[in-house]
Design a protein around this motif. Structure first.
Motif, PDB file in Angstrom:
ATOM      1  N   LEU A   1      35.748  47.518  41.071  1.00  0.00           N
ATOM      2  CA  LEU A   1      36.887  47.010  40.298  1.00  0.00           C
ATOM      3  C   LEU A   1      38.092  47.750  40.425  1.00  0.00           C
ATOM      4  CD1 LEU A   1      37.745  45.050  38.245  1.00  0.00           C
ATOM      5  CD2 LEU A   1      36.613  46.246  36.599  1.00  0.00           C
TER       6      LEU A   1
ATOM      7  N   ILE B   1      34.487  38.678  34.423  1.00  0.00           N
ATOM      8  CA  ILE B   1      33.287  39.433  34.284  1.00  0.00           C
ATOM      9  C   ILE B   1      32.603  39.113  33.045  1.00  0.00           C
ATOM     10  CG2 ILE B   1      31.935  41.610  34.367  1.00  0.00           C
ATOM     11  CD1 ILE B   1      34.142  42.674  36.268  1.00  0.00           C
ATOM     12  N   LEU B   2      33.344  39.153  32.167  1.00  0.00           N
ATOM     13  CA  LEU B   2      32.684  39.083  30.656  1.00  0.00           C
ATOM     14  C   LEU B   2      32.241  37.561  30.481  1.00  0.00           C
ATOM     15  CD1 LEU B   2      35.131  41.088  28.442  1.00  0.00           C
ATOM     16  CD2 LEU B   2      32.909  41.687  29.145  1.00  0.00           C
TER      17      LEU B   2
ATOM     18  N   LEU C   1      43.518  43.363  37.010  1.00  0.00           N
ATOM     19  CA  LEU C   1      42.250  44.257  36.332  1.00  0.00           C
ATOM     20  C   LEU C   1      41.782  43.381  35.128  1.00  0.00           C
ATOM     21  CD1 LEU C   1      43.235  47.849  36.952  1.00  0.00           C
ATOM     22  CD2 LEU C   1      41.209  46.547  38.133  1.00  0.00           C
ATOM     23  N   LEU C   2      42.988  42.837  34.570  1.00  0.00           N
ATOM     24  CA  LEU C   2      42.429  42.359  33.097  1.00  0.00           C
ATOM     25  C   LEU C   2      41.835  40.754  33.441  1.00  0.00           C
ATOM     26  CD1 LEU C   2      45.588  43.407  30.679  1.00  0.00           C
ATOM     27  CD2 LEU C   2      43.203  44.087  30.548  1.00  0.00           C
ATOM     28  N   CYS C   3      42.306  40.250  34.290  1.00  0.00           N
ATOM     29  CA  CYS C   3      41.831  38.882  34.716  1.00  0.00           C
ATOM     30  C   CYS C   3      40.444  38.979  35.269  1.00  0.00           C
ATOM     31  CB  CYS C   3      42.642  38.260  35.638  1.00  0.00           C
ATOM     32  SG  CYS C   3      44.306  37.444  35.267  1.00  0.00           S
ATOM     33  N   ARG C   4      40.155  39.999  36.086  1.00  0.00           N
ATOM     34  CA  ARG C   4      38.842  40.122  36.579  1.00  0.00           C
ATOM     35  C   ARG C   4      37.786  40.708  35.538  1.00  0.00           C
ATOM     36  NH1 ARG C   4      40.422  43.349  42.291  1.00  0.00           N
ATOM     37  NH2 ARG C   4      40.877  41.517  43.308  1.00  0.00           N
ATOM     38  N   VAL C   5      38.419  41.549  34.539  1.00  0.00           N
ATOM     39  CA  VAL C   5      37.263  41.799  33.479  1.00  0.00           C
ATOM     40  C   VAL C   5      37.043  40.530  32.653  1.00  0.00           C
ATOM     41  CG1 VAL C   5      37.340  43.221  31.279  1.00  0.00           C
ATOM     42  CG2 VAL C   5      38.304  44.318  33.499  1.00  0.00           C
ATOM     43  N   ALA C   6      38.044  39.693  32.608  1.00  0.00           N
ATOM     44  CA  ALA C   6      37.922  38.819  31.680  1.00  0.00           C
ATOM     45  C   ALA C   6      37.043  37.712  32.372  1.00  0.00           C
ATOM     46  CB  ALA C   6      39.098  37.728  31.553  1.00  0.00           C
TER      47      ALA C   6
ATOM     48  N   ILE D   1      32.056  48.681  38.297  1.00  0.00           N
ATOM     49  CA  ILE D   1      33.146  49.192  37.933  1.00  0.00           C
ATOM     50  C   ILE D   1      33.948  49.910  38.914  1.00  0.00           C
ATOM     51  CG2 ILE D   1      34.144  51.060  36.260  1.00  0.00           C
ATOM     52  CD1 ILE D   1      31.810  50.255  34.427  1.00  0.00           C
TER      53      ILE D   1
ATOM     54  N   LYS E   1      47.447  45.962  36.808  1.00  0.00           N
ATOM     55  CA  LYS E   1      47.034  45.734  35.292  1.00  0.00           C
ATOM     56  C   LYS E   1      46.560  44.339  35.087  1.00  0.00           C
ATOM     57  CE  LYS E   1      48.711  50.133  33.360  1.00  0.00           C
ATOM     58  NZ  LYS E   1      49.390  50.501  32.297  1.00  0.00           N
TER      59      LYS E   1
ATOM     60  N   CYS F   1      29.122  36.936  32.325  1.00  0.00           N
ATOM     61  CA  CYS F   1      28.014  37.575  31.585  1.00  0.00           C
ATOM     62  C   CYS F   1      27.443  36.690  30.249  1.00  0.00           C
ATOM     63  CB  CYS F   1      28.456  38.968  30.886  1.00  0.00           C
ATOM     64  SG  CYS F   1      28.760  40.235  32.158  1.00  0.00           S
TER      65      CYS F   1
END
Length: 225
Positions: A80, A22-23, A15-20, A77, A12, A26
């Protein structure tokens, strides 16, 4: 059970690090693109070639053109959540290409004069094209990110071991990717030059990213032996 819980927590966090990341990327990309779109330049280089004026405008291609947003998001996604190594390769491919696009656009202001002044037909598809035209200026088009990112997504899908078991999904994604590439010129959003530039950029970045991935996988395999 403790080990399993720790693995879930670690997963988890990853995943949170990767989402951060990505954002964050962007925000960086959209900020850079917004600056390029709104800056004032003394003149732009037209990328259109003779062949572009022979390609007919076909509004039906707005369907795959808009599906590009879903296609890229769904691909990112999926990897990911399911394939770490392929996600890293895909993310690296997209990030490198999109960053290089910003650099090229900053150094070489470019644009097109291909958009039709009036549409040959009036229907829901031309309404959608009109909407896209109003939101996206015909500048900063070289290389085409629609084309480049589609190639990046197709490459990641081609490398996916899990998706190789679902040939229908793979073939469908390739067909959609090709239609997206065609859509850029049939909608007069990009020129043949922009498409070729995107292909060239993909040919440069693809071997670098996936060679690096293969080296990491080989090294990991050797450590496990």
């Amino acid at each position: 059970e403790v080990i399993i819980i720790k693995e879930i927590i670690a997963r988890k966090k990853t995943l949170l690090c990767r989402v951060a990341v990505i954002l964050g990327f962007c925000i960086f990309y959209l900020s850079g693109f917004s600056w390029l779109e709104n800056r004032h330049v003394s003149g732009i280089h037209i990328t259109a070639c003779a062949l572009d004026y022979k390609i007919p405008f076909q509004e039906i291609f707005i369907i795959p053109y808009l599906l590009w947003f879903v296609y890229i998001a769904a691909t990112v996604i999926y990897f990911l959540l399911h394939e770490d190594e392929n996600f890293n390769a895909l993310a690296g491919t997209l990030a490198l290409g999109m960053t290089l696009f910003l650099v090229v656009s900053a150094i070489y202001p470019n644009g097109l004069n291909l958009r039709p002044v009036t549409f040959p037909r009036e229907n829901i598809f031309t309404d959608l094209v009109r909407m896209i035209y109003s939101m996206d200026t015909p500048t900063n088009v070289l290389p085409s990110i629609h084309v480049y990112n589609s190639i990046g997504a197709m490459a990641a899908i081609a490398h996916s071991t899990s998706l190789k078991k679902h040939r229908g999904v793979q073939i469908g994604s390739y067909v959609l990717g090709i239609l997206i590439i065609f859509s850029t010129v049939f909608l007069k959003q990009h020129s043949i030059t922009d498409v070729i530039a995107a292909l060239a950029m993909a040919c440069m970045i693809y071997p670098f990213v996936y060679a690096t991935q293969e080296k990491k996988e080989t090294k990991l395999s050797q450590q496990l032996i």
